[in-house]
Scaffold this motif. Structure first.
Motif, PDB file in Angstrom:
ATOM      1  N   VAL A 104      41.839  37.660  30.481  1.00 31.70           N
ATOM      2  CA  VAL A 104      42.837  36.951  31.291  1.00 31.70           C
ATOM      3  C   VAL A 104      42.802  37.442  32.735  1.00 31.70           C
ATOM      4  N   PHE A 105      42.857  38.758  32.920  1.00 31.89           N
ATOM      5  CA  PHE A 105      42.862  39.288  34.286  1.00 31.89           C
ATOM      6  C   PHE A 105      41.521  39.082  34.979  1.00 31.89           C
ATOM      7  N   GLY A 106      40.432  39.139  34.228  1.00 29.21           N
ATOM      8  CA  GLY A 106      39.107  38.890  34.803  1.00 29.21           C
ATOM      9  C   GLY A 106      38.971  37.465  35.307  1.00 29.21           C
ATOM     10  N   LEU A 107      39.476  36.519  34.516  1.00 31.69           N
ATOM     11  CA  LEU A 107      39.429  35.116  34.914  1.00 31.69           C
ATOM     12  C   LEU A 107      40.259  34.863  36.171  1.00 31.69           C
ATOM     13  N   MET A 108      41.479  35.409  36.185  1.00 32.53           N
ATOM     14  CA  MET A 108      42.329  35.223  37.367  1.00 32.53           C
ATOM     15  C   MET A 108      41.710  35.879  38.599  1.00 32.53           C
TER      16      MET A 108
END
Length: 136
Positions: A104-108
């Motif tokens: 999730v944080f990587g995508l954002m």
């Protein structure tokens, strides 16, 4: 047409990612942390600013860049913590939760970096066009 000519598209893509990933994170976590709602709130704000970005309003564009940059730094930090967790973080979160957080944080973070890159490239392009006009 070049993506640099349409920074609103990068803005909207990043905003949609923030909303989707943030809400996914919120609903997948049983404790429903309020901090998981920060990215969707920022994504909503970026969508609100999108028409001004498309119209070329400098103030609105700088606000979008500022919001995007700050949140990208925050999500990048959280991504790093999920990828390389400390002992304390490993005790708090299961490997599955850490993997979900990293995704999730990587995508954002990735879409944030892409959006900032498009914004900056657009600023540089406009500056060069203005300089070429004044040199004539």
């Amino acid at each position: 047409m070049n993506i640099v000519d349409r920074p609103d598209i990068a803005n909207n893509a990043h905003a949609a990612t923030l909303i989707g990933a943030g809400l996914t994170s919120y609903f997948l976590n049983e404790s429903r942390p309020k901090t998981a709602l920060i990215p969707p709130a920022v994504g909503g704000a970026l969508l609100t600013l999108s028409s001004g970005v498309r119209a070329g309003n400098r103030t609105v564009a700088h606000a979008a860049v500022g919001l995007t940059t700050v949140l990208t730094l925050m999500t990048g930090r959280m991504f790093a913590k999920a990828v390389a967790p400390s002992r304390e973080v490993k005790r708090i979160f299961t490997p599955e939760v850490l993997n979900r957080r990293a995704t999730v944080f990587g995508l954002m973070t990735a879409t944030g970096i892409a959006a900032v890159s498009v914004y900056v490239a657009g600023f540089i392009q406009k500056r060069k066009q203005q300089q070429a006009l004044t040199d004539q």
